[in-house]
Design a protein around this motif. Sequence first.
Motif, PDB file in Angstrom:
ATOM      1  N   LEU B 225      61.594  61.828 -39.612  1.00 59.57           N
ATOM      2  CA  LEU B 225      60.137  61.789 -39.544  1.00 59.57           C
ATOM      3  C   LEU B 225      59.699  60.564 -38.761  1.00 59.57           C
ATOM      4  CD1 LEU B 225      57.205  62.519 -40.631  1.00 59.57           C
ATOM      5  CD2 LEU B 225      57.754  61.091 -42.610  1.00 59.57           C
ATOM      6  N   ALA B 226      58.692  60.735 -37.932  1.00 59.16           N
ATOM      7  CA  ALA B 226      58.129  59.596 -37.222  1.00 59.16           C
ATOM      8  C   ALA B 226      56.636  59.816 -37.007  1.00 59.16           C
ATOM      9  CB  ALA B 226      58.818  59.409 -35.870  1.00 59.16           C
ATOM     10  N   MET B 227      55.918  58.705 -37.002  1.00 59.34           N
ATOM     11  CA  MET B 227      54.481  58.780 -36.750  1.00 59.34           C
ATOM     12  C   MET B 227      54.224  58.500 -35.280  1.00 59.34           C
ATOM     13  SD  MET B 227      51.367  56.458 -38.262  1.00 59.34           S
ATOM     14  CE  MET B 227      51.775  56.660 -39.990  1.00 59.34           C
ATOM     15  N   ILE B 228      53.290  59.226 -34.684  1.00 63.09           N
ATOM     16  CA  ILE B 228      52.906  58.896 -33.316  1.00 63.09           C
ATOM     17  C   ILE B 228      51.488  58.334 -33.319  1.00 63.09           C
ATOM     18  CG2 ILE B 228      54.402  60.582 -32.184  1.00 63.09           C
ATOM     19  CD1 ILE B 228      51.930  62.388 -31.896  1.00 63.09           C
ATOM     20  N   PHE B 251      59.956  56.919 -48.868  1.00 57.68           N
ATOM     21  CA  PHE B 251      60.635  57.367 -47.647  1.00 57.68           C
ATOM     22  C   PHE B 251      60.190  56.503 -46.466  1.00 57.68           C
ATOM     23  CE2 PHE B 251      61.310  60.135 -43.955  1.00 57.68           C
ATOM     24  CZ  PHE B 251      62.616  60.535 -44.191  1.00 57.68           C
ATOM     25  N   SER B 252      61.168  56.000 -45.693  1.00 53.92           N
ATOM     26  CA  SER B 252      60.770  55.157 -44.567  1.00 53.92           C
ATOM     27  C   SER B 252      60.938  55.908 -43.248  1.00 53.92           C
ATOM     28  CB  SER B 252      61.577  53.856 -44.556  1.00 53.92           C
ATOM     29  OG  SER B 252      62.911  54.149 -44.241  1.00 53.92           O
ATOM     30  N   TYR B 253      60.115  55.557 -42.316  1.00 52.11           N
ATOM     31  CA  TYR B 253      60.088  56.270 -41.039  1.00 52.11           C
ATOM     32  C   TYR B 253      59.562  55.312 -39.985  1.00 52.11           C
ATOM     33  CZ  TYR B 253      55.341  56.482 -42.755  1.00 52.11           C
ATOM     34  OH  TYR B 253      54.124  56.130 -43.263  1.00 52.11           O
ATOM     35  N   LYS B 254      59.778  55.646 -38.729  1.00 49.64           N
ATOM     36  CA  LYS B 254      59.334  54.764 -37.647  1.00 49.64           C
ATOM     37  C   LYS B 254      57.983  55.216 -37.107  1.00 49.64           C
ATOM     38  CE  LYS B 254      62.153  53.006 -34.482  1.00 49.64           C
ATOM     39  NZ  LYS B 254      63.292  52.875 -33.547  1.00 49.64           N
ATOM     40  N   LYS B 255      57.336  54.273 -36.444  1.00 44.74           N
ATOM     41  CA  LYS B 255      56.098  54.636 -35.749  1.00 44.74           C
ATOM     42  C   LYS B 255      56.353  54.515 -34.255  1.00 44.74           C
ATOM     43  CE  LYS B 255      52.970  52.806 -39.227  1.00 44.74           C
ATOM     44  NZ  LYS B 255      53.911  51.865 -39.895  1.00 44.74           N
ATOM     45  N   TYR B 256      56.002  55.526 -33.522  1.00 44.16           N
ATOM     46  CA  TYR B 256      56.182  55.511 -32.078  1.00 44.16           C
ATOM     47  C   TYR B 256      54.827  55.512 -31.376  1.00 44.16           C
ATOM     48  CZ  TYR B 256      61.130  56.765 -32.564  1.00 44.16           C
ATOM     49  OH  TYR B 256      62.467  56.769 -32.851  1.00 44.16           O
ATOM     50  N   GLU B 257      54.728  54.665 -30.393  1.00 46.40           N
ATOM     51  CA  GLU B 257      53.542  54.743 -29.544  1.00 46.40           C
ATOM     52  C   GLU B 257      53.763  55.880 -28.553  1.00 46.40           C
ATOM     53  OE1 GLU B 257      51.134  52.077 -28.098  1.00 46.40           O
ATOM     54  OE2 GLU B 257      51.197  50.738 -29.829  1.00 46.40           O
ATOM     55  N   LEU B 258      52.684  56.453 -28.070  1.00 45.05           N
ATOM     56  CA  LEU B 258      52.825  57.454 -27.025  1.00 45.05           C
ATOM     57  C   LEU B 258      52.975  56.737 -25.699  1.00 45.05           C
ATOM     58  CD1 LEU B 258      49.983  59.956 -27.970  1.00 45.05           C
ATOM     59  CD2 LEU B 258      52.426  60.208 -28.373  1.00 45.05           C
ATOM     60  N   SER B 259      53.750  57.312 -24.804  1.00 46.76           N
ATOM     61  CA  SER B 259      53.845  56.705 -23.482  1.00 46.76           C
ATOM     62  C   SER B 259      52.539  56.984 -22.737  1.00 46.76           C
ATOM     63  CB  SER B 259      55.026  57.306 -22.725  1.00 46.76           C
ATOM     64  OG  SER B 259      54.637  58.506 -22.103  1.00 46.76           O
ATOM     65  N   PRO B 260      52.198  56.155 -21.755  1.00 44.27           N
ATOM     66  CA  PRO B 260      50.942  56.372 -21.027  1.00 44.27           C
ATOM     67  C   PRO B 260      50.784  57.791 -20.472  1.00 44.27           C
ATOM     68  CG  PRO B 260      51.790  54.216 -20.505  1.00 44.27           C
ATOM     69  CD  PRO B 260      52.833  54.882 -21.368  1.00 44.27           C
ATOM     70  N   VAL B 261      51.876  58.428 -20.074  1.00 43.39           N
ATOM     71  CA  VAL B 261      51.757  59.791 -19.533  1.00 43.39           C
ATOM     72  C   VAL B 261      51.188  60.724 -20.604  1.00 43.39           C
ATOM     73  CG1 VAL B 261      53.111  61.840 -18.903  1.00 43.39           C
ATOM     74  CG2 VAL B 261      53.445  59.699 -17.670  1.00 43.39           C
ATOM     75  N   ILE B 262      51.719  60.612 -21.821  1.00 40.62           N
ATOM     76  CA  ILE B 262      51.211  61.459 -22.909  1.00 40.62           C
ATOM     77  C   ILE B 262      49.801  61.003 -23.291  1.00 40.62           C
ATOM     78  CG2 ILE B 262      51.624  62.311 -25.253  1.00 40.62           C
ATOM     79  CD1 ILE B 262      53.687  63.244 -23.228  1.00 40.62           C
TER      80      ILE B 262
END
Lengths: 565, 279
Positions: B225-228, B251-262
């Motif tokens: 699981l990851a958060m965007i 439950f632990s999960y990572k947070k992802y930034e969206l790339s500029p394209v997205i």
Amino acid sequence: MTNNSKENVFLNGNDLRHMIMEACKYFEKYKEAINDLNVFPVPDGDTGTNMSLTMMAAAKELQTFASESIGEVARVAAYSSLMGARGNSGVILSQLFRGIARGLSGKEQARITELGRAFQYGIVYAYNAVSKPVEGTILTVAREIAKGSRAAIQTPLEFTDFLRIGIESGKKALERTPEMLPVLKEAGVVDAGGLGLIVFLEGCLHSMLKRTAQEQGTTYIDENETFSMVEISEQPAAKITSGNISEEFDPSLPYCTELIIKGSGMSSQKIRQSLEGLGDSLLVAGEDNLVKVHIHTGHPGDVLESCLAQGSIHDIKIDNMIDQFKETQWGRLSAKSQPVRPTGKVTGGIGVITVSSGEGLDAIFLSLGSDKIVSGGQSMNPSVKEIVDAVIEVPSDHIIILPNNSNIKLSAEQAADLVEKDVMVVDTRSLPQGLAAMLGLDKKKTLLENHQEMCERAKQVKTGEVTYATRDTTVNNIRVTKGSIIGISDGNLLICGSSVESATRDLINTILSDEDEVLTLFYGQDVTGKQAQEIVEILSGEYPDLEIELQYGGQPLYYYLLSIE
Amino acid sequence: MAKIALVTDSTAFLDKETLEQYNIEVVPLYVNFENEVIVDGTIDNATFFYKMKKASKMPFTSQPSPGDFVKVYERLIQEGKEVISIHISSGISGTVESANNAAKIVGQSLISVVDSHSTSAGLAMMLITAAKALEEGRTREEVVAIMEGIKKKISLIFVPDTLEYLKKGGRIGGAQALLGTLLQIKPVLCLINGKVEAFDKVRTMKKALQRIVNELPTSSEGLHLAMINAETSKEHIEILEKLIEERLPGFSYKKYELSPVIGTHTGPGVVGLAFYQYP
């Protein structure tokens, strides 16, 4: 009217036709007085109008439909009143006609007892039209009319006397409605629909008396002693001796239970005593080793147990009389009134019909996927026929109807029954609830799934309404004066103010809670965009965390409709 | 057995440490402003969205050219490696097509191109799963099979702050239907079969986030699981965190930034979850 003896007075189609048309005219005079009994002093209080329009639909049809057959006239009255039924009270009234038609079905003319019995059917139909009957309403009155008159028809009596007895029982019940429904008590009114029903019966009585007078060559004077309207008669109900087995029944005692007890040394009197508390229409016949029992009861099991104590039981027959009534579906009223079979192209997917008023709101509903708008709601309830037409018109076999008003639900349900499509009604009681429900619509899913989701969504929104008071009253300990601005939320009158702006702000302040995120204001046709914008600016200052959206609703009578989530 | 290298594109937006840890090569996409081309992944979101706001014309994005892939593939093959190249869904980008064309040039027998049917955090987690499978000694075919299995069940559900950007970028797919809505709504969108579809529509952010969390499995077994997010309000992230904690305590999960394209397509303020269960 053929007048031989009291027992054999016959009424034919023409008599019934005139009675209904006269009753309709009579009702018209009291329409506004009934409207004024609305609990909330809101401008859409139109119980009288709804009932009037419903019986007018029947009267109008009967104007051009002359028949000697009483069964035919009753059928036409039932069909046209159902199609023209508006509002819950209108639908209930149309069910009264439907029951009468059922009782008179196939008859050329009817004796007084038969007519009385048909009215009984009508009352039971009216009672059954509502899935969750609430006491203190038209239904209580209907039931008491039935109860009071049920026994009366067992003995020979004039139809006018039968009506009088029914009306008297109804009035007594009407008088008690404020005790059963606190809102009525506080508003200082009796139930408007209940009164409407009594006024209709009074109209029938009035018509009969007039006719009798004409036949006897005397002049009938429309004295007001019988027609007491809101003022409740103190006169005790006529004493009626109980008959034996009656065809009629109390909806709380629906099981017609019959059996034979075989034993020895039985006493019918003892058996009668043991069964008396278990129901009504009790008949115990026979003696010693064979006794026949008949009873209408709510607990047939108790009856069987009680009889078992006397001997062995045989030929047991238990019928649910409510089923017997319900089985007589609309189509059986006559071959002419089969369920409407839509012709034309039908596509898959879900079709949605929305009852809405105001061009802005109509457009929003359409943008959210509604297929058809039936105009009506706050100011004018649509007739069953208007909804039926919409159901037929939408090219889908699976239809969802959003009545968006608690007073339109029954009409929608009746319409659903009349068309051969799968139709479900989502019980939305306000336009904001309807909009919330629309967000749950997924045309790819099944009708049932959509219905479930939309019902769920409708509950998740708070509704506010700002309008003006049409009379002086007190509701929720709030003194309301005619012409003042009132704020209502989900059926509760909460605010009475002097200006639209202050009442709107006060209402929002009262119903808003910390979890609420979005307030949507729909401004009505009597508010300008500039005025609405000004309120939004003030509110934005007062509630900086709240997202506020302004939409043009264009609804009549209601300055603002609020949706809060 | 030849060493297997992983290649992806910049939309996975993996941080430098992860890329180095698993030896993942990145081929970037591009954001084209009127007078400037930005290589995806070379600029942070705050700067990027600021640029986008200032720009007189909306930027457009472009996939890597086959040539961009050829360079990377040739180098890896010269190093004696085989390649698994996992990319942003073909439903929203032509990247997979460029990669396939490059593979045809360089040698299809040594390169497997996988259409992830996802992007961003979804793609990132798939890459990590692939890298771990390789560490366990799985073959190229086995890893490709694992990826094909995951892409069938991967979910990416998100709420953009507005539909404006998706509309302008033309990547709106089945969510098109939501555009005509007069009432302001919070559209809950998802990638289904790699395309943007309308998942639900609600009126408030809280309900939108609840709607997303309701889709999570109730068991954390095998859950990835990851958060965007992209310049998302702290409040919305906190609400989502709270809802996840309620559903999957601890439950632990990572947070992802969206790339500029997205981000070009979603706009700032978007938030969502990517998840799948494997094994």
